[in-house]
Write a protein that holds these residues in place. Structure first.
Motif, PDB file in Angstrom:
ATOM      1  N   ILE A   1       0.853  -1.186   0.000  1.00  0.00           N
ATOM      2  CA  ILE A   1       0.000   0.000   0.000  1.00  0.00           C
ATOM      3  C   ILE A   1       0.897   1.247   0.000  1.00  0.00           C
ATOM      4  O   ILE A   1       1.608   1.517   0.964  1.00  0.00           O
ATOM      5  CB  ILE A   1      -0.936   0.026   1.223  1.00  0.00           C
ATOM      6  CG1 ILE A   1      -1.757  -1.269   1.297  1.00  0.00           C
ATOM      7  CG2 ILE A   1      -1.839   1.257   1.154  1.00  0.00           C
ATOM      8  CD1 ILE A   1      -2.667  -1.507   0.122  1.00  0.00           C
ATOM      9  N   GLY A   2       0.857   1.968  -1.113  1.00  0.00           N
ATOM     10  CA  GLY A   2       1.696   3.140  -1.278  1.00  0.00           C
ATOM     11  C   GLY A   2       0.901   4.428  -1.195  1.00  0.00           C
ATOM     12  O   GLY A   2      -0.207   4.469  -0.663  1.00  0.00           O
ATOM     13  N   SER A   3       1.467   5.486  -1.757  1.00  0.00           N
ATOM     14  CA  SER A   3       0.876   6.816  -1.616  1.00  0.00           C
ATOM     15  C   SER A   3       1.172   7.662  -2.844  1.00  0.00           C
ATOM     16  O   SER A   3       2.210   7.491  -3.503  1.00  0.00           O
ATOM     17  CB  SER A   3       1.454   7.510  -0.374  1.00  0.00           C
ATOM     18  OG  SER A   3       1.126   8.887  -0.351  1.00  0.00           O
ATOM     19  N   VAL A   4       0.273   8.610  -3.121  1.00  0.00           N
ATOM     20  CA  VAL A   4       0.529   9.575  -4.191  1.00  0.00           C
ATOM     21  C   VAL A   4       1.798  10.368  -3.921  1.00  0.00           C
ATOM     22  O   VAL A   4       2.386  10.935  -4.840  1.00  0.00           O
ATOM     23  CB  VAL A   4      -0.659  10.532  -4.382  1.00  0.00           C
ATOM     24  CG1 VAL A   4      -1.853   9.821  -4.953  1.00  0.00           C
ATOM     25  CG2 VAL A   4      -1.018  11.232  -3.073  1.00  0.00           C
ATOM     26  N   SER A   5       2.232  10.405  -2.667  1.00  0.00           N
ATOM     27  CA  SER A   5       3.461  11.128  -2.339  1.00  0.00           C
ATOM     28  C   SER A   5       4.674  10.540  -3.048  1.00  0.00           C
ATOM     29  O   SER A   5       5.674  11.233  -3.233  1.00  0.00           O
ATOM     30  CB  SER A   5       3.699  11.117  -0.823  1.00  0.00           C
ATOM     31  OG  SER A   5       2.711  11.868  -0.164  1.00  0.00           O
TER      32      SER A   5
ATOM     33  N   GLY B   1       3.805  -6.626 -10.769  1.00  0.00           N
ATOM     34  CA  GLY B   1       4.611  -5.424 -10.884  1.00  0.00           C
ATOM     35  C   GLY B   1       3.801  -4.187 -11.218  1.00  0.00           C
ATOM     36  O   GLY B   1       4.358  -3.166 -11.638  1.00  0.00           O
ATOM     37  N   ALA B   2       2.487  -4.250 -11.017  1.00  0.00           N
ATOM     38  CA  ALA B   2       1.608  -3.144 -11.387  1.00  0.00           C
ATOM     39  C   ALA B   2       1.516  -2.108 -10.272  1.00  0.00           C
ATOM     40  O   ALA B   2       1.708  -2.406  -9.093  1.00  0.00           O
ATOM     41  CB  ALA B   2       0.212  -3.662 -11.710  1.00  0.00           C
ATOM     42  N   ASP B   3       1.207  -0.889 -10.689  1.00  0.00           N
ATOM     43  CA  ASP B   3       0.912   0.210  -9.758  1.00  0.00           C
ATOM     44  C   ASP B   3      -0.527   0.627 -10.026  1.00  0.00           C
ATOM     45  O   ASP B   3      -0.807   1.325 -11.005  1.00  0.00           O
ATOM     46  CB  ASP B   3       1.878   1.375  -9.982  1.00  0.00           C
ATOM     47  CG  ASP B   3       1.582   2.564  -9.073  1.00  0.00           C
ATOM     48  OD1 ASP B   3       0.891   2.370  -8.056  1.00  0.00           O
ATOM     49  OD2 ASP B   3       2.052   3.675  -9.387  1.00  0.00           O
ATOM     50  N   LEU B   4      -1.442   0.170  -9.189  1.00  0.00           N
ATOM     51  CA  LEU B   4      -2.865   0.447  -9.370  1.00  0.00           C
ATOM     52  C   LEU B   4      -3.219   1.730  -8.632  1.00  0.00           C
ATOM     53  O   LEU B   4      -3.127   1.804  -7.403  1.00  0.00           O
ATOM     54  CB  LEU B   4      -3.697  -0.730  -8.847  1.00  0.00           C
ATOM     55  CG  LEU B   4      -5.217  -0.602  -8.915  1.00  0.00           C
ATOM     56  CD1 LEU B   4      -5.673  -0.356 -10.348  1.00  0.00           C
ATOM     57  CD2 LEU B   4      -5.877  -1.834  -8.333  1.00  0.00           C
ATOM     58  N   ALA B   5      -3.615   2.752  -9.376  1.00  0.00           N
ATOM     59  CA  ALA B   5      -3.946   4.045  -8.781  1.00  0.00           C
ATOM     60  C   ALA B   5      -5.364   4.028  -8.235  1.00  0.00           C
ATOM     61  O   ALA B   5      -6.319   3.837  -8.981  1.00  0.00           O
ATOM     62  CB  ALA B   5      -3.794   5.153  -9.820  1.00  0.00           C
ATOM     63  N   VAL B   6      -5.490   4.225  -6.930  1.00  0.00           N
ATOM     64  CA  VAL B   6      -6.795   4.331  -6.281  1.00  0.00           C
ATOM     65  C   VAL B   6      -6.838   5.711  -5.632  1.00  0.00           C
ATOM     66  O   VAL B   6      -6.748   5.861  -4.415  1.00  0.00           O
ATOM     67  CB  VAL B   6      -7.004   3.192  -5.257  1.00  0.00           C
ATOM     68  CG1 VAL B   6      -8.410   3.265  -4.642  1.00  0.00           C
ATOM     69  CG2 VAL B   6      -6.807   1.829  -5.917  1.00  0.00           C
TER      70      VAL B   6
ATOM     71  N   ASN C   1       2.493  -6.515  -6.247  1.00  0.00           N
ATOM     72  CA  ASN C   1       1.859  -5.346  -6.835  1.00  0.00           C
ATOM     73  C   ASN C   1       1.757  -4.207  -5.823  1.00  0.00           C
ATOM     74  O   ASN C   1       1.972  -4.397  -4.627  1.00  0.00           O
ATOM     75  CB  ASN C   1       0.470  -5.710  -7.368  1.00  0.00           C
ATOM     76  CG  ASN C   1       0.538  -6.605  -8.596  1.00  0.00           C
ATOM     77  OD1 ASN C   1       0.996  -6.193  -9.652  1.00  0.00           O
ATOM     78  ND2 ASN C   1       0.096  -7.854  -8.443  1.00  0.00           N
ATOM     79  N   HIS C   2       1.411  -3.045  -6.313  1.00  0.00           N
ATOM     80  CA  HIS C   2       1.417  -1.799  -5.531  1.00  0.00           C
ATOM     81  C   HIS C   2       0.112  -1.063  -5.756  1.00  0.00           C
ATOM     82  O   HIS C   2      -0.422  -1.058  -6.861  1.00  0.00           O
ATOM     83  CB  HIS C   2       2.605  -0.948  -6.015  1.00  0.00           C
ATOM     84  CG  HIS C   2       2.795   0.358  -5.303  1.00  0.00           C
ATOM     85  ND1 HIS C   2       2.126   1.508  -5.650  1.00  0.00           N
ATOM     86  CD2 HIS C   2       3.632   0.711  -4.288  1.00  0.00           C
ATOM     87  CE1 HIS C   2       2.520   2.499  -4.883  1.00  0.00           C
ATOM     88  NE2 HIS C   2       3.427   2.045  -4.044  1.00  0.00           N
ATOM     89  N   ILE C   3      -0.409  -0.463  -4.702  1.00  0.00           N
ATOM     90  CA  ILE C   3      -1.579   0.410  -4.816  1.00  0.00           C
ATOM     91  C   ILE C   3      -1.165   1.823  -4.424  1.00  0.00           C
ATOM     92  O   ILE C   3      -0.651   2.039  -3.323  1.00  0.00           O
ATOM     93  CB  ILE C   3      -2.733  -0.069  -3.919  1.00  0.00           C
ATOM     94  CG1 ILE C   3      -3.253  -1.425  -4.397  1.00  0.00           C
ATOM     95  CG2 ILE C   3      -3.866   0.958  -3.903  1.00  0.00           C
ATOM     96  CD1 ILE C   3      -4.330  -2.023  -3.498  1.00  0.00           C
TER      97      ILE C   3
END
Length: 278
Positions: A141-145, A237-242, A181-183
């Motif tokens: 779980i990532g961040s727009v930062s 390896g995806a970055d899913l933008a939520v 994967n990454h969100i």
């Protein structure tokens, strides 16, 4: 998956770090409702572990910044459930801080929580998942930062950018048995976050998001179900933008007269009170 459908997690085992409150608790509840057995962790015992689908999450105390504790957490899940299918690295967060004066100890703690801890838990999870015929899924779980830092978030933004790069690196190394994967989450309206975004409890923030609202924790939880399930079996390896489409550029709002002017040598240092823990 051995289930009745791509979003049925019956017989599957899930770890959610930082899963005792906020977004993490909602993610844990979503997996429980979908049939999974769930283990959550935190540094202190929760008043009540998350519940869903008529069942309750199990809890283990763990400071996941400690690699030994991360290993004990994964071992605890395997001992309890006999397997581990999904890891959601959700624990994270940071108060805002002035990069010019912040202490080295603060920086170390923020990087440890938001970058090193996910690495440590993922390493331990991979050792289990790679030996299973069904492999496993790791979701960070990532961040727009990580993409668009703002003043007051230097250490946090750097750590989250590192988490995104880590996701892509692990996806290369651990496939095909383990998908990583990454969100990318934007502002999320949680109980602890409502007051972080100002006296209007985020109404102004809603106005600069194309979807005209902050995310609900369920939005992030549903993305986790997708990435962990059979519908995403080729997603790696995806970055899913939520994040509801990101934010309308400040220059656009300024041209339209919807953004108060700021002196060029001073920008606000992040939201009052910092960024809430995931």
């Amino acid at each position: 998956m051995d289930s009745d459908g791509p979003l049925d997690f019956s017989g599957r085992a899930v770890i959610v770090t930082g899963g005792t409150k906020g977004i993490g608790a909602v993610i844990a509840r979503a997996f429980l409702t979908a049939g999974a057995q769930v283990l959550v962790c935190g540094r202190t015992d929760p008043p009540e572990p998350p519940r869903g689908g008529g069942r309750r999450a199990h809890f283990l105390p763990a400071d996941v910044r400690d690699p030994e504790a991360a290993g004990v957490l994964v071992d605890g899940a395997v001992e309890r459930f006999g397997r581990l299918d999904v890891l959601v690295n959700n624990a994270g967060g940071s108060p805002d801080a002035d990069a010019a004066t912040v202490s080295p100890r603060f920086v170390e703690k923020i990087v440890a929580l938001n970058l090193l801890a996910p690495f440590y838990v993922a390493q331990a999870a991979n050792r289990v998942m790679r030996e299973q015929s069904t492999g496993g899924s790791v979701i960070n779980i990532g961040s727009v930062s990580a993409h668009t830092p703002q003043p007051g978030t230097a250490a946090y933004s750097a750590a989250k950018a590192g988490l995104l790069a880590l996701t892509r690196a692990l996806a290369l190394e651990w496939a095909p048995k383990v998908r990583v994967n990454h969100i990318t989450t934007g502002p999320v309206r949680t109980g602890s976050a409502a007051s972080v975004y100002g006296a209007d409890e985020g109404a102004a923030v809603d106005g600069v998001i194309p979807m005209r609202r902050m995310a609900a924790p369920d939005d992030v939880a549903h993305a986790c179900l997708y990435l962990a399930g059979g519908l995403a079996r080729y997603v790696n390896g995806a970055d899913l933008a939520v994040h509801g489409g990101g934010e309308v550029p400040a220059r656009y709002l300024a041209i339209r007269g919807e953004l108060p002017g700021e002196p060029p040598d001073r920008l606000p240092a992040g939201p009052p009170g910092g960024f809430p823990d995931a």
